[in-house]
Design a protein around this motif. Structure first.
Motif, mmCIF file in Angstrom:
data_model
loop_
_atom_site.group_PDB
_atom_site.id
_atom_site.type_symbol
_atom_site.label_atom_id
_atom_site.label_comp_id
_atom_site.label_asym_id
_atom_site.label_seq_id
_atom_site.Cartn_x
_atom_site.Cartn_y
_atom_site.Cartn_z
ATOM 1 N N LEU A 116 0.842 -1.211 0.000
ATOM 2 C CA LEU A 116 0.000 0.000 0.000
ATOM 3 C C LEU A 116 0.871 1.252 0.000
ATOM 4 C CD1 LEU A 116 -2.833 -0.825 2.579
ATOM 5 C CD2 LEU A 116 -3.088 -0.478 0.118
ATOM 6 N N ARG A 117 1.916 1.206 0.843
ATOM 7 C CA ARG A 117 2.832 2.360 0.931
ATOM 8 C C ARG A 117 3.461 2.645 -0.427
ATOM 9 N NH1 ARG A 117 7.674 1.650 4.899
ATOM 10 N NH2 ARG A 117 8.643 3.477 3.933
ATOM 11 N N ILE A 118 3.912 1.560 -1.087
ATOM 12 C CA ILE A 118 4.572 1.722 -2.386
ATOM 13 C C ILE A 118 3.574 2.268 -3.409
ATOM 14 C CG2 ILE A 118 5.619 0.426 -4.303
ATOM 15 C CD1 ILE A 118 6.983 -1.363 -2.206
ATOM 16 N N ALA A 119 2.359 1.748 -3.372
ATOM 17 C CA ALA A 119 1.338 2.207 -4.333
ATOM 18 C C ALA A 119 0.993 3.675 -4.090
ATOM 19 C CB ALA A 119 0.096 1.340 -4.229
ATOM 20 N N HIS A 120 0.875 4.056 -2.827
ATOM 21 C CA HIS A 120 0.563 5.463 -2.520
ATOM 22 C C HIS A 120 1.694 6.353 -3.029
ATOM 23 C CE1 HIS A 120 -2.292 4.356 1.082
ATOM 24 N NE2 HIS A 120 -2.613 3.780 -0.050
ATOM 25 N N ASN A 121 2.931 5.890 -2.797
ATOM 26 C CA ASN A 121 4.093 6.659 -3.239
ATOM 27 C C ASN A 121 4.125 6.776 -4.763
ATOM 28 O OD1 ASN A 121 7.099 6.128 -4.353
ATOM 29 N ND2 ASN A 121 7.170 7.554 -2.647
ATOM 30 N N ILE A 288 9.291 0.590 -10.106
ATOM 31 C CA ILE A 288 8.467 0.930 -8.936
ATOM 32 C C ILE A 288 9.337 1.013 -7.680
ATOM 33 C CG2 ILE A 288 6.581 0.096 -7.452
ATOM 34 C CD1 ILE A 288 5.254 -1.027 -10.013
ATOM 35 N N ALA A 289 10.260 0.055 -7.542
ATOM 36 C CA ALA A 289 11.138 0.051 -6.356
ATOM 37 C C ALA A 289 12.035 1.285 -6.348
ATOM 38 C CB ALA A 289 11.968 -1.218 -6.329
ATOM 39 N N SER A 290 12.489 1.716 -7.536
ATOM 40 C CA SER A 290 13.381 2.882 -7.595
ATOM 41 C C SER A 290 12.637 4.149 -7.197
ATOM 42 C CB SER A 290 13.938 3.069 -9.006
ATOM 43 O OG SER A 290 14.642 1.926 -9.353
ATOM 44 N N LYS A 291 11.398 4.267 -7.644
ATOM 45 C CA LYS A 291 10.628 5.461 -7.289
ATOM 46 C C LYS A 291 10.366 5.511 -5.771
ATOM 47 C CE LYS A 291 6.629 8.080 -8.834
ATOM 48 N NZ LYS A 291 5.455 8.075 -9.712
ATOM 49 N N PHE A 292 10.230 4.335 -5.185
ATOM 50 C CA PHE A 292 9.986 4.254 -3.733
ATOM 51 C C PHE A 292 11.237 4.645 -2.941
ATOM 52 C CE2 PHE A 292 9.618 1.602 0.209
ATOM 53 C CZ PHE A 292 8.475 2.212 0.737
ATOM 54 N N ASN A 293 12.395 4.498 -3.594
ATOM 55 C CA ASN A 293 13.675 4.803 -2.933
ATOM 56 C C ASN A 293 13.917 6.316 -2.941
ATOM 57 O OD1 ASN A 293 16.170 4.435 -1.755
ATOM 58 N ND2 ASN A 293 17.204 4.022 -3.708
ATOM 59 N N ASN A 294 13.092 7.028 -2.163
ATOM 60 C CA ASN A 294 13.087 8.495 -2.248
ATOM 61 C C ASN A 294 13.894 9.155 -1.130
ATOM 62 O OD1 ASN A 294 11.553 7.987 -0.056
ATOM 63 N ND2 ASN A 294 9.674 8.932 -0.804
ATOM 64 N N GLY A 295 14.774 8.376 -0.520
ATOM 65 C CA GLY A 295 15.569 8.951 0.569
ATOM 66 C C GLY A 295 15.174 8.380 1.904
ATOM 67 N N MET A 296 13.886 7.976 2.019
ATOM 68 C CA MET A 296 13.463 7.352 3.275
ATOM 69 C C MET A 296 13.850 5.877 3.194
ATOM 70 S SD MET A 296 9.660 6.900 4.813
ATOM 71 C CE MET A 296 9.274 8.634 4.981
ATOM 72 N N GLU A 297 14.878 5.480 3.926
ATOM 73 C CA GLU A 297 15.357 4.098 3.777
ATOM 74 C C GLU A 297 14.302 3.090 4.213
ATOM 75 O OE1 GLU A 297 18.399 2.632 6.335
ATOM 76 O OE2 GLU A 297 17.407 3.328 8.141
ATOM 77 N N TYR A 298 14.420 1.886 3.675
ATOM 78 C CA TYR A 298 13.584 0.777 4.138
ATOM 79 C C TYR A 298 14.435 -0.077 5.058
ATOM 80 C CZ TYR A 298 11.023 -3.609 4.310
ATOM 81 O OH TYR A 298 10.375 -4.728 4.757
ATOM 82 N N PHE A 299 14.174 -0.027 6.352
ATOM 83 C CA PHE A 299 14.900 -0.903 7.258
ATOM 84 C C PHE A 299 13.901 -1.777 7.999
ATOM 85 C CE2 PHE A 299 16.530 -1.960 11.514
ATOM 86 C CZ PHE A 299 17.544 -2.813 11.116
#
Ligand SMILES: Cc1ncc(COP(=O)(O)O)c(C=O)c1O
Length: 428
Positions: A116-121, A288-299
């Motif tokens: 959902l987060r990725i889709a919203h982004n 899609i994964a690259s667009k999600f990589n907007n500076g907010m890391e996924y940890f």
């Protein structure tokens, strides 16, 4: 070993009452092996319901992979480690070409929340289309997209940005005839029109290719394909929740979405992935994964840790070595045939459906009125338990008996299940 009453009392005293127990007289299960569970008295039960223990309870190779990796190392994903890359590669080798990037999580709910987060982004919108009766997880974000929950007991209905399309059920759904597929797609079209009319755009269409909690529903031919086309034409993302049906369970295909001949933008997997160990993932495209990589890391503290990945790899290997997908196809077809024979003998069986080792038996009062029989379904699963077969009920009306056993379920098990079901139904 504590006795049954003590165990039950501890549970009642210290565990939240919203954790439910199966059966009128709950089972005290102390051991599992393959497709069998054993209670405290040593009674053996044929497990026809635990799809999480995909390759069988207590599989020695899963145990070995766990111990071997635990002895060496368990850490988070901030260091280079061979397990995560190898496991991702093995999963992606099983995917259509464009699905080539993994995120690891610890439950189906976590994967779906991330989706959902990725889709919203990606779309800048939260307008989400879901299928009626669907369940996608227990987080607040997922109760919100699960009509099974928000329209069920304790639920408070759909929020403004969630749009519910009718369950594509051709047995008891809104449309049943030859045009059902187009009619269900048209409902999605109407929702898109409504979203646009309120000056919003679509975020995602979130669905399972075969609905689990929705009642083991196989959508009519082309429904998903046409719905995906419509969503994409309107710049939304198509998310496939594979948490219940992935890893060869349908028999004919490794992934559920393949049975509908579609390629999602995001898929979420879990449950069977770790054979009971909490591991799950989300797989999407590089774009899609690259667009999600907007500076907010996924940890994620645990997601993708070496032990989880070693277990996931062992499960994939066992599916291959023991040819569990073809077993699901062969035994699933046999079981479906036997259940259809029972349908002729017992008119309350309205429908037998599903694929591979993911089947449902819908109980109704008669073939014309199709009124659901949840009380009978509940009685059946309790009587079946007494006969040594574990089943559960589901669907929005709780009148669908679900069958989704460990994938090592065999021919003999299929006969044992149907012979006992015949006896139970004859005495109801
Ligand atoms: C289709 C589907 N999606 C998501 C989930 C949530 O998975 P988990 O219980 O691992 O959070 C479930 C759980 O039953 C499910 O059936």
């Amino acid at each position: 070993m504590l006795n049954r009453d003590k165990v039950h009392n501890l549970r009642k005293k210290y565990i939240s009452p919203s954790f439910s127990l199966s059966y009128w007289k709950p089972l005290y299960i102390t051991r599992g092996k393959g497709q069998y569970l054993y209670d405290d008295k040593g009674k053996k039960y044929l497990d026809a319901i635990n799809n999480i223990q995909h390759v069988g309870h207590s599989h020695p190779k899963v145990l070995e992979a766990t111990i071997t990796q635990l002895k060496k190392l368990n850490a988070n994903t901030r260091y280079l480690n061979d397990a995560i890359g190898k496991y991702a590669e093995e999963l992606i080798n099983r995917m259509p070409d464009k699905l080539d990037t993994c995120f690891f999580t610890n439950s189906g709910s976590e994967s779906n929340d991330l989706a959902l987060r990725i889709a919203h982004n990606h779309t800048g919108s939260s307008e989400t289309i879901v299928l009626d009766g669907a369940y996608h997880g227990h987080l607040i974000s997922l109760i919100k997209i699960s009509p099974y929950k928000f329209n069920g007991p304790g639920g408070t209905g759909a929020e403004k940005d969630i749009h519910v399309a009718p369950t594509p059920d051709i047995f008891r759904g809104k449309y049943k005839g030859g045009n059902a597929s187009s009619q269900y797609v048209e409902e999605i079209n109407k929702i898109i029109f409504k979203i646009h009319k309120s000056d919003k755009n679509i975020s995602a269409f979130f669905s399972e290719a075969i609905m689990g909690c929705g009642g083991q529903i196989i959508p009519p031919k082309h429904f998903l394909k046409k719905s995906y086309a419509l969503i994409r034409k309107n710049n939304g993302l198509c998310i496939a929740d594979e948490v219940q049906i992935g890893f060869g369970r349908s028999g004919s295909h490794f992934w559920g979405f393949e049975t509908q001949d579609v390629i999602p933008d995001i898929i979420t997997i879990g449950k069977s992935m770790g054979n009971g160990h909490p591991i799950s993932a989300l797989i999407t495209t590089k774009e899609i994964a690259s667009k999600f990589n907007n500076g907010m890391e996924y940890f994620n503290s645990f997601g993708g840790n070496p032990v989880s990945c070693a277990i996931g790899r062992a499960v994939l290997k066992i599916i291959e070595e023991e040819e569990l997908q073809s077993n699901a196809l062969y035994v699933g077809n046999l079981l479906k045939k036997l259940l259809n024979q029972l349908k002729t003998a017992h008119p309350i069986i309205g429908d037998v459906r599903g694929k591979g080792l993911f089947l449902g038996i819908e109980l109704v009062n008669d073939q014309k009125e199709l009124n659901p029989l949840p009380d009978v379904a509940e009685k059946v699963i309790n009587k079946m338990k007494d006969k040594g077969v574990l089943l559960s009920t589901d669907g929005p009306d709780h009148n669908v008996i679900k069958i989704k056993p460990p994938m090592v379920f065999n021919e003999k098990n299929a006969y044992f299940l149907t012979e006992n079901l015949d006896l139970v139904l004859s005495n109801i």
